[in-house]
Design a protein around this motif. Structure first.
Motif, PDB file in Angstrom:
ATOM      1  N   GLN A 182       0.854  -1.185   0.000  1.00  0.00           N
ATOM      2  CA  GLN A 182       0.000   0.000   0.000  1.00  0.00           C
ATOM      3  C   GLN A 182       0.892   1.237   0.000  1.00  0.00           C
ATOM      4  OE1 GLN A 182      -3.171   0.674  -0.301  1.00  0.00           O
ATOM      5  NE2 GLN A 182      -2.945   2.862   0.109  1.00  0.00           N
ATOM      6  N   GLU A 183       0.483   2.276  -0.700  1.00  0.00           N
ATOM      7  CA  GLU A 183       1.297   3.489  -0.754  1.00  0.00           C
ATOM      8  C   GLU A 183       1.682   3.965   0.641  1.00  0.00           C
ATOM      9  OE1 GLU A 183       1.297   8.055  -2.534  1.00  0.00           O
ATOM     10  OE2 GLU A 183      -0.196   6.608  -3.243  1.00  0.00           O
ATOM     11  N   MET A 184       2.968   4.098   0.877  1.00  0.00           N
ATOM     12  CA  MET A 184       3.558   4.508   2.147  1.00  0.00           C
ATOM     13  C   MET A 184       3.091   3.619   3.306  1.00  0.00           C
ATOM     14  SD  MET A 184       5.693   6.693   1.229  1.00  0.00           S
ATOM     15  CE  MET A 184       6.334   7.172   2.827  1.00  0.00           C
ATOM     16  N   LEU A 185       2.667   2.411   2.969  1.00  0.00           N
ATOM     17  CA  LEU A 185       2.227   1.404   3.951  1.00  0.00           C
ATOM     18  C   LEU A 185       1.059   1.910   4.783  1.00  0.00           C
ATOM     19  CD1 LEU A 185       5.733   0.155   5.207  1.00  0.00           C
ATOM     20  CD2 LEU A 185       4.676  -0.043   2.956  1.00  0.00           C
ATOM     21  N   ALA A 186       0.238   2.771   4.206  1.00  0.00           N
ATOM     22  CA  ALA A 186      -0.745   3.529   4.967  1.00  0.00           C
ATOM     23  C   ALA A 186      -2.137   2.911   5.018  1.00  0.00           C
ATOM     24  CB  ALA A 186      -0.840   4.948   4.411  1.00  0.00           C
ATOM     25  N   ASP A 187      -2.271   1.605   4.737  1.00  0.00           N
ATOM     26  CA  ASP A 187      -3.573   0.945   4.843  1.00  0.00           C
ATOM     27  C   ASP A 187      -3.342  -0.497   5.260  1.00  0.00           C
ATOM     28  OD1 ASP A 187      -6.145  -0.044   4.635  1.00  0.00           O
ATOM     29  OD2 ASP A 187      -6.536   0.821   2.653  1.00  0.00           O
ATOM     30  N   TYR A 188      -3.989  -0.913   6.331  1.00  0.00           N
ATOM     31  CA  TYR A 188      -3.845  -2.279   6.822  1.00  0.00           C
ATOM     32  C   TYR A 188      -4.815  -3.243   6.142  1.00  0.00           C
ATOM     33  CZ  TYR A 188      -7.157   0.351   9.687  1.00  0.00           C
ATOM     34  OH  TYR A 188      -8.149   1.218  10.105  1.00  0.00           O
ATOM     35  N   GLY A 189      -5.798  -2.703   5.422  1.00  0.00           N
ATOM     36  CA  GLY A 189      -6.827  -3.552   4.843  1.00  0.00           C
ATOM     37  C   GLY A 189      -6.710  -3.803   3.356  1.00  0.00           C
ATOM     38  N   GLN A 190      -5.934  -2.966   2.641  1.00  0.00           N
ATOM     39  CA  GLN A 190      -5.845  -3.098   1.197  1.00  0.00           C
ATOM     40  C   GLN A 190      -4.433  -2.736   0.731  1.00  0.00           C
ATOM     41  OE1 GLN A 190      -9.853  -2.058  -0.859  1.00  0.00           O
ATOM     42  NE2 GLN A 190      -9.597  -0.496   0.698  1.00  0.00           N
ATOM     43  N   THR A 191      -4.092  -3.172  -0.489  1.00  0.00           N
ATOM     44  CA  THR A 191      -2.792  -2.865  -1.080  1.00  0.00           C
ATOM     45  C   THR A 191      -3.013  -2.271  -2.454  1.00  0.00           C
ATOM     46  OG1 THR A 191      -1.563  -4.547   0.155  1.00  0.00           O
ATOM     47  CG2 THR A 191      -0.656  -3.874  -1.973  1.00  0.00           C
ATOM     48  N   ASP A 192      -2.658  -0.988  -2.599  1.00  0.00           N
ATOM     49  CA  ASP A 192      -2.876  -0.275  -3.852  1.00  0.00           C
ATOM     50  C   ASP A 192      -1.947   0.932  -3.873  1.00  0.00           C
ATOM     51  OD1 ASP A 192      -3.899   0.509  -6.275  1.00  0.00           O
ATOM     52  OD2 ASP A 192      -5.866   1.115  -5.516  1.00  0.00           O
ATOM     53  N   ASN A 193      -1.464   1.289  -5.033  1.00  0.00           N
ATOM     54  CA  ASN A 193      -0.632   2.482  -5.152  1.00  0.00           C
ATOM     55  C   ASN A 193      -0.574   2.913  -6.609  1.00  0.00           C
ATOM     56  OD1 ASN A 193       1.958   1.358  -6.475  1.00  0.00           O
ATOM     57  ND2 ASN A 193       1.664  -0.013  -4.714  1.00  0.00           N
ATOM     58  N   GLU A 194      -0.120   4.143  -6.840  1.00  0.00           N
ATOM     59  CA  GLU A 194      -0.088   4.701  -8.191  1.00  0.00           C
ATOM     60  C   GLU A 194       1.109   4.220  -8.995  1.00  0.00           C
ATOM     61  OE1 GLU A 194      -0.504   8.927  -8.298  1.00  0.00           O
ATOM     62  OE2 GLU A 194      -2.120   8.965  -6.821  1.00  0.00           O
ATOM     63  N   VAL A 195       2.060   3.586  -8.344  1.00  0.00           N
ATOM     64  CA  VAL A 195       3.241   3.094  -9.055  1.00  0.00           C
ATOM     65  C   VAL A 195       2.958   1.741  -9.705  1.00  0.00           C
ATOM     66  CG1 VAL A 195       5.677   2.487  -8.882  1.00  0.00           C
ATOM     67  CG2 VAL A 195       4.747   4.323  -7.451  1.00  0.00           C
ATOM     68  N   TYR A 196       2.431   0.810  -8.927  1.00  0.00           N
ATOM     69  CA  TYR A 196       2.252  -0.566  -9.396  1.00  0.00           C
ATOM     70  C   TYR A 196       0.796  -1.021  -9.479  1.00  0.00           C
ATOM     71  CZ  TYR A 196       7.268  -0.954  -8.432  1.00  0.00           C
ATOM     72  OH  TYR A 196       8.634  -0.779  -8.422  1.00  0.00           O
ATOM     73  N   GLY A 197      -0.127  -0.250  -8.945  1.00  0.00           N
ATOM     74  CA  GLY A 197      -1.525  -0.650  -9.004  1.00  0.00           C
ATOM     75  C   GLY A 197      -1.955  -1.495  -7.819  1.00  0.00           C
ATOM     76  N   ARG A 198      -3.090  -2.128  -7.985  1.00  0.00           N
ATOM     77  CA  ARG A 198      -3.761  -2.830  -6.888  1.00  0.00           C
ATOM     78  C   ARG A 198      -3.439  -4.325  -6.890  1.00  0.00           C
ATOM     79  NH1 ARG A 198     -10.002  -1.962  -7.036  1.00  0.00           N
ATOM     80  NH2 ARG A 198      -9.894  -3.526  -8.706  1.00  0.00           N
ATOM     81  N   THR A 199      -3.253  -4.867  -5.695  1.00  0.00           N
ATOM     82  CA  THR A 199      -3.082  -6.308  -5.528  1.00  0.00           C
ATOM     83  C   THR A 199      -4.428  -6.913  -5.131  1.00  0.00           C
ATOM     84  OG1 THR A 199      -0.772  -6.135  -4.883  1.00  0.00           O
ATOM     85  CG2 THR A 199      -1.949  -8.110  -4.176  1.00  0.00           C
ATOM     86  N   SER A 200      -4.751  -8.051  -5.751  1.00  0.00           N
ATOM     87  CA  SER A 200      -6.013  -8.726  -5.481  1.00  0.00           C
ATOM     88  C   SER A 200      -5.773 -10.055  -4.778  1.00  0.00           C
ATOM     89  CB  SER A 200      -6.777  -8.966  -6.788  1.00  0.00           C
ATOM     90  OG  SER A 200      -7.120  -7.742  -7.403  1.00  0.00           O
ATOM     91  N   ASN A 201      -6.823 -10.565  -4.188  1.00  0.00           N
ATOM     92  CA  ASN A 201      -6.751 -11.830  -3.466  1.00  0.00           C
ATOM     93  C   ASN A 201      -6.820 -12.997  -4.456  1.00  0.00           C
ATOM     94  OD1 ASN A 201      -7.474 -14.140  -1.766  1.00  0.00           O
ATOM     95  ND2 ASN A 201      -7.865 -12.624  -0.184  1.00  0.00           N
TER      96      ASN A 201
END
Length: 430
Positions: A121-140
């Motif tokens: 997650q961007e700057m590790l700022a979310d414990y529930g989801q992983t997403d950022n503008e560099v690499y995009g979103r990770t899915s389950n």
């Protein structure tokens, strides 16, 4: 026979030592699995030439450590010389590290081959989801419409999808345990201070660590509890020795259990899976001790943990709030209460999260809910160990639907008691 991609790091290392498989073959197949990603987006950077060169060298040499020849990944937030360290921040997108984090150095010394990095997650700022503008979103991997958790979501998803054999993440606010729970893998938050943090940082020169204690930790994610032990042994601080587990038979364990609380009521799916796991523990001979420890107010501890997280960020800015010392006394009192409890009980079992993996949600952070429950209810169960610095791991338990994680909390510096309990539980097919 279990497919190579589905084996644990420990099993792969044993196979390489025994000559049943080569490091080169394992590494080639892992890289191919990453390249064939069906849309999980867990691994965001690889170095195939380096990985295969190191694998061939491993096949020509004698074993150098317990992870000899095993390809693996680490969370993007760790420095790896020659790879990008972005923290998912567009401002850091072009930064390439020229030095290794201590964790990376020690994994490499143990024979592991760091072939790439997992998403954050961007700057590790979310414990529930992983997403950022560099690499995009990770899915389950179990359902691409759902979250893999955060901020180590890439690590957990990669393990669940067979794209890595081991990964190293971080856990300030459940960022190892929550993704492990949502993806059905193992994740360990070690005793605070055991694993060095050097090189786990945004781009720049080495950060001088504060001498004031913080609740930030780094630890392994894996496909087995045994792999957690292996990774912890090779990355722990040099002064530290892994204490032996309290017991080696499940029937000898006294297990404290709480499976629900008004502040973070579990969903029916989570409650059913955990209840069945506890019943199975009882049938296996473990002694079940229900109820919260004496002197423990979980809601109060969750509130204290919230202050500690705020303190962590204040310290990063060079600030020390006036109430910090008073809060530290309260934190130590909470740890003491748990340690007293562990004089009679060996481990404490509770939910890792109140929910299974939930659908992706891109709405503003403070507007999110999960099945009508507050988004930050995810923090309640993980705050118990987060506040006190106790070792805690998330282990998967049997569930007919999405993965469900049980959290196992152990006494201070008794990480292997939690790990061994999880091994025994897995053997009992909880």
């Amino acid at each position: 026979m279990t497919e190579i991609e589905d084996q644990s790091a420990t099993d792969i290392a044993a196979g390489i030592r025994a000559g049943k498989v080569t490091s080169e073959e394992v590494t080639e197949r892992m890289l191919a699995r990453i390249a064939a990603d069906p849309g999980v987006n867990a691994i965001v950077e690889t170095r195939p030439e380096y990985g295969l060169e190191r694998a061939r060298a491993a096949d020509r040499s004698e074993p150098t450590g317990p992870l000899h020849g095993v390809p693996m990944t680490v969370k993007d937030a760790f420095n790896v010389a020659g790879l990008h360290t972005t923290w998912g921040n567009p401002g850091f997108a072009n930064y390439v590290a020229d030095w290794d984090a201590t964790v990376v150095e020690r994994l490499t010394e143990a024979g592991a081959i760091i072939v790439g990095k997992s998403n954050v997650q961007e700057m590790l700022a979310d414990y529930g989801q992983t997403d950022n503008e560099v690499y995009g979103r990770t899915s389950n991997p179990h359902d691409l419409t759902r979250t893999a958790g955060g901020s180590s979501g890439g690590a957990a998803a990669a393990l669940a999808a067979g794209m890595t054999y081991l990964d190293y993440g971080s856990d300030l606010v459940g960022s190892i345990r929550l993704p492990a729970s949502y993806c059905g893998v193992y994740g360990l938050r070690p005793t605070t201070g055991v694993v060095p943090l050097r090189g786990f940082q945004p781009p720049g020169p080495p950060v001088v660590e504060t001498e004031f204690p913080t609740v930030s930790t780094v630890g392994p994610l894996a496909r087995s509890a045994t792999d957690l032990r292996t990774a912890l042994r090779v990355t722990g601080a040099k002064w530290w020795q892994l204490q032996p587990p309290r017991h080696r038979k499940l029937a000898d364990y006294r297990v404290g259990v709480v499976l629900d609380h008004d502040q973070a009521p579990v969903t029916g799916e989570v409650g059913s899976a955990l209840s069945q796991a506890v019943d199975a523990l009882g049938r296996a001979g473990a002694t079940i001790v229900e109820g919260w420890p004496a002197g423990i107010d979980p809601a109060e501890q969750a509130e204290l943990f919230g202050f500690q997280v705020s303190l962590f960020f204040a310290l990063m800015e060079g600030k020390l709030p006036a109430e910090a010392v008073e809060q530290e006394y309260k934190r130590m009192a909470a740890r003491a209460a748990w340690q007293q409890y562990f004089e009679e009980v060996d481990v404490f079992l509770c939910p890792t999260s109140f929910t299974t993996a939930f659908p992706h949600d891109s709405s503003p952070f403070d507007e999110r809910t999960i099945d009508g429950r507050p988004y930050d209810a995810q923090v309640f169960w993980i705050s118990l160990a987060g506040l006190t610095g106790l070792p805690a791991l998330s282990m998967p338990v049997a569930s007919p639907g999405l993965p469900v994680g049980a959290q196992v909390i152990a006494p201070f510096h008794e990480d292997d008691t939690a790990i061994t309990f999880a091994e025994l539980a897995a053997a009992a097919r909880l």
